[in-house]
Design a protein around this motif. Sequence first.
Motif, PDB file in Angstrom:
ATOM      1  N   LEU A 143      56.781  -8.651  28.924  1.00 51.66           N
ATOM      2  CA  LEU A 143      57.136  -8.404  30.042  1.00 51.66           C
ATOM      3  C   LEU A 143      57.083  -7.304  31.173  1.00 51.66           C
ATOM      4  CD1 LEU A 143      60.310 -10.398  30.666  1.00 51.66           C
ATOM      5  CD2 LEU A 143      58.106 -11.031  31.699  1.00 51.66           C
ATOM      6  N   GLU A 144      56.834  -6.376  29.430  1.00 52.54           N
ATOM      7  CA  GLU A 144      57.208  -4.170  30.101  1.00 52.54           C
ATOM      8  C   GLU A 144      55.787  -4.520  29.903  1.00 52.54           C
ATOM      9  OE1 GLU A 144      58.525  -5.506  26.949  1.00 52.54           O
ATOM     10  OE2 GLU A 144      60.199  -4.492  27.010  1.00 52.54           O
ATOM     11  N   GLU A 145      55.350  -3.615  30.547  1.00 49.97           N
ATOM     12  CA  GLU A 145      53.313  -2.953  31.331  1.00 49.97           C
ATOM     13  C   GLU A 145      53.511  -1.869  30.293  1.00 49.97           C
ATOM     14  OE1 GLU A 145      50.993  -3.945  33.114  1.00 49.97           O
ATOM     15  OE2 GLU A 145      52.270  -5.751  33.704  1.00 49.97           O
ATOM     16  N   LYS A 182      53.781  -1.739  26.876  1.00 51.02           N
ATOM     17  CA  LYS A 182      52.742  -1.929  26.308  1.00 51.02           C
ATOM     18  C   LYS A 182      51.262  -2.749  26.132  1.00 51.02           C
ATOM     19  CE  LYS A 182      57.449  -3.295  23.359  1.00 51.02           C
ATOM     20  NZ  LYS A 182      58.249  -4.401  23.768  1.00 51.02           N
ATOM     21  N   PHE A 183      50.649  -2.284  24.322  1.00 56.87           N
ATOM     22  CA  PHE A 183      49.010  -2.692  25.010  1.00 56.87           C
ATOM     23  C   PHE A 183      49.037  -3.495  24.487  1.00 56.87           C
ATOM     24  CE2 PHE A 183      50.095   2.319  23.640  1.00 56.87           C
ATOM     25  CZ  PHE A 183      48.560   2.636  24.660  1.00 56.87           C
ATOM     26  N   GLY A 184      47.461  -4.068  24.637  1.00 53.02           N
ATOM     27  CA  GLY A 184      47.277  -5.382  24.477  1.00 53.02           C
ATOM     28  C   GLY A 184      46.371  -5.993  25.410  1.00 53.02           C
ATOM     29  N   LEU A 185      45.286  -7.288  25.155  1.00 47.84           N
ATOM     30  CA  LEU A 185      44.345  -7.645  26.367  1.00 47.84           C
ATOM     31  C   LEU A 185      45.642  -8.519  26.975  1.00 47.84           C
ATOM     32  CD1 LEU A 185      42.033  -8.301  22.533  1.00 47.84           C
ATOM     33  CD2 LEU A 185      41.919  -6.665  24.121  1.00 47.84           C
ATOM     34  N   ASP A 186      44.613  -8.878  27.735  1.00 48.49           N
ATOM     35  CA  ASP A 186      45.364 -10.505  28.622  1.00 48.49           C
ATOM     36  C   ASP A 186      44.306 -11.251  28.087  1.00 48.49           C
ATOM     37  OD1 ASP A 186      42.487 -10.365  30.168  1.00 48.49           O
ATOM     38  OD2 ASP A 186      43.543  -9.156  31.830  1.00 48.49           O
ATOM     39  N   GLU A 187      45.104 -13.034  28.384  1.00 51.60           N
ATOM     40  CA  GLU A 187      43.707 -14.447  27.892  1.00 51.60           C
ATOM     41  C   GLU A 187      42.299 -13.634  28.167  1.00 51.60           C
ATOM     42  OE1 GLU A 187      44.653 -18.160  28.069  1.00 51.60           O
ATOM     43  OE2 GLU A 187      46.576 -17.227  28.418  1.00 51.60           O
ATOM     44  N   ARG A 188      42.014 -13.945  29.279  1.00 52.75           N
ATOM     45  CA  ARG A 188      40.555 -13.351  29.648  1.00 52.75           C
ATOM     46  C   ARG A 188      40.067 -12.363  28.817  1.00 52.75           C
ATOM     47  NH1 ARG A 188      37.522 -10.267  32.559  1.00 52.75           N
ATOM     48  NH2 ARG A 188      39.515  -8.937  32.888  1.00 52.75           N
ATOM     49  N   GLU A 189      40.027 -11.018  28.960  1.00 53.29           N
ATOM     50  CA  GLU A 189      39.826 -10.153  27.761  1.00 53.29           C
ATOM     51  C   GLU A 189      39.441 -10.406  26.560  1.00 53.29           C
ATOM     52  OE1 GLU A 189      41.667  -6.108  30.459  1.00 53.29           O
ATOM     53  OE2 GLU A 189      42.633  -7.348  29.238  1.00 53.29           O
ATOM     54  N   LEU A 190      40.575 -11.353  25.870  1.00 57.07           N
ATOM     55  CA  LEU A 190      40.878 -11.728  24.656  1.00 57.07           C
ATOM     56  C   LEU A 190      39.621 -12.963  24.327  1.00 57.07           C
ATOM     57  CD1 LEU A 190      42.161 -12.502  21.691  1.00 57.07           C
ATOM     58  CD2 LEU A 190      43.569 -14.541  22.651  1.00 57.07           C
ATOM     59  N   ALA A 191      39.167 -13.957  25.339  1.00 53.73           N
ATOM     60  CA  ALA A 191      38.020 -15.170  25.411  1.00 53.73           C
ATOM     61  C   ALA A 191      36.552 -13.953  25.575  1.00 53.73           C
ATOM     62  CB  ALA A 191      37.871 -15.798  26.476  1.00 53.73           C
ATOM     63  N   GLU A 192      36.945 -12.848  26.335  1.00 52.78           N
ATOM     64  CA  GLU A 192      35.693 -12.012  26.321  1.00 52.78           C
ATOM     65  C   GLU A 192      35.289 -11.333  25.030  1.00 52.78           C
ATOM     66  OE1 GLU A 192      34.957  -8.610  29.547  1.00 52.78           O
ATOM     67  OE2 GLU A 192      35.412 -10.776  30.303  1.00 52.78           O
ATOM     68  N   ILE A 193      36.311 -10.632  24.355  1.00 52.39           N
ATOM     69  CA  ILE A 193      36.099 -10.200  23.012  1.00 52.39           C
ATOM     70  C   ILE A 193      35.309 -11.033  21.654  1.00 52.39           C
ATOM     71  CG2 ILE A 193      36.611  -9.088  21.101  1.00 52.39           C
ATOM     72  CD1 ILE A 193      38.574  -7.539  23.180  1.00 52.39           C
ATOM     73  N   ILE A 194      36.021 -12.715  22.200  1.00 53.17           N
ATOM     74  CA  ILE A 194      35.588 -13.512  21.545  1.00 53.17           C
ATOM     75  C   ILE A 194      34.463 -13.863  21.060  1.00 53.17           C
ATOM     76  CG2 ILE A 194      36.025 -15.976  21.042  1.00 53.17           C
ATOM     77  CD1 ILE A 194      39.252 -14.930  20.944  1.00 53.17           C
ATOM     78  N   ASP A 195      34.667 -14.080  22.644  1.00 49.43           N
ATOM     79  CA  ASP A 195      32.254 -13.894  22.692  1.00 49.43           C
ATOM     80  C   ASP A 195      31.696 -13.368  22.346  1.00 49.43           C
ATOM     81  OD1 ASP A 195      33.122 -16.880  24.599  1.00 49.43           O
ATOM     82  OD2 ASP A 195      32.706 -16.214  26.351  1.00 49.43           O
ATOM     83  N   SER A 201      58.686  -9.211  24.497  1.00 50.32           N
ATOM     84  CA  SER A 201      60.280  -8.040  25.056  1.00 50.32           C
ATOM     85  C   SER A 201      60.764  -7.595  24.599  1.00 50.32           C
ATOM     86  CB  SER A 201      60.255  -8.284  25.824  1.00 50.32           C
ATOM     87  OG  SER A 201      59.067  -9.149  27.192  1.00 50.32           O
ATOM     88  N   PHE A 202      61.130  -6.203  24.492  1.00 46.07           N
ATOM     89  CA  PHE A 202      62.820  -6.046  24.213  1.00 46.07           C
ATOM     90  C   PHE A 202      63.698  -5.949  24.962  1.00 46.07           C
ATOM     91  CE2 PHE A 202      65.771  -2.579  23.261  1.00 46.07           C
ATOM     92  CZ  PHE A 202      65.589  -2.266  21.777  1.00 46.07           C
ATOM     93  N   SER A 203      64.312  -7.395  24.292  1.00 44.40           N
ATOM     94  CA  SER A 203      65.072  -8.016  25.258  1.00 44.40           C
ATOM     95  C   SER A 203      65.837  -8.587  24.929  1.00 44.40           C
ATOM     96  CB  SER A 203      63.847  -9.045  26.621  1.00 44.40           C
ATOM     97  OG  SER A 203      64.970 -10.131  27.091  1.00 44.40           O
ATOM     98  N   LYS A 204      67.216  -8.692  25.590  1.00 44.30           N
ATOM     99  CA  LYS A 204      68.700 -10.018  24.364  1.00 44.30           C
ATOM    100  C   LYS A 204      68.222 -11.397  24.908  1.00 44.30           C
ATOM    101  CE  LYS A 204      72.333  -7.135  22.870  1.00 44.30           C
ATOM    102  NZ  LYS A 204      71.456  -5.417  23.248  1.00 44.30           N
ATOM    103  N   ASP A 205      67.250 -11.365  26.235  1.00 40.51           N
ATOM    104  CA  ASP A 205      66.989 -12.677  26.285  1.00 40.51           C
ATOM    105  C   ASP A 205      66.450 -13.784  25.783  1.00 40.51           C
ATOM    106  OD1 ASP A 205      66.376 -14.908  27.566  1.00 40.51           O
ATOM    107  OD2 ASP A 205      65.390 -14.263  29.052  1.00 40.51           O
TER     108      ASP A 205
END
Length: 221
Positions: A120-122, A124-137, A155-159
Amino acid sequence: MGADLKAFAKLKTELEHYGANLVAVSKTKTAEDIRMLYNAGQRAFGENYVQEMVAKAAELPKDVQWHFIGHLQSNKVKYIAEFVHLIQSVDSFKLLKEINKQAEKADRKIKCLLQVHIALEETKFGLDERELAEIIDHAPALQNVAIAGLMGMASFSKDESQVAKEFESLNVLLNKHFSFFQKYIPEPVLSMGMSGDYQLALKHGSNLVRIGSLLFGSRNG
Ligand SMILES: *Cc1c(COP(=O)(O)O)cnc(C)c1O
């Protein structure tokens, strides 16, 4: 100071049950701390900072497998290209292209994981699903990288249900692209789980956990 060999032994037993592997996260820890775990049989260590990893690699035995797990700037890839074992934190195609270029110069193929943003935290780094698919292409054009799977931080969460949901979403993505990763490696890697949440990660398909504070004690900085 040092490493907790009891915690290490217990963790190894737990991981064996799942057939999962361990990266001991040694950021901010000394070469001597690392050597304690090395002497107990651990070979894979994870670092977040290029300078720190380069310095420790020079001090420690050559058969240490260095995992880069932090945010990596393209202009620093050249410092680790000769020896890094796995770059877990590829979060752009630009970075992947630079890794490919430096790998070619070093006359090797560098193993990478694509880091996906599942938290949930903004911050943290990383790709979203669309960017992931693009790289894989676009990745098949790069001959000197081997894309072995995915990495994510929950997420750093107790939930627990939120964290479980995030791990499961990464597991689903790995399975979605499983045959792509299998072109590079027989058993694709799903790197998720840290000291506070690795048990949940294992239940959701993790086969590589990245654990620091549980093994080395908490960090100051
Ligand atoms: C620091 C770090 C870890 C290890 O965290 P602990 O809570 O100390 O186990 C794992 N993954 C990444 C990406 C990290 O930066």
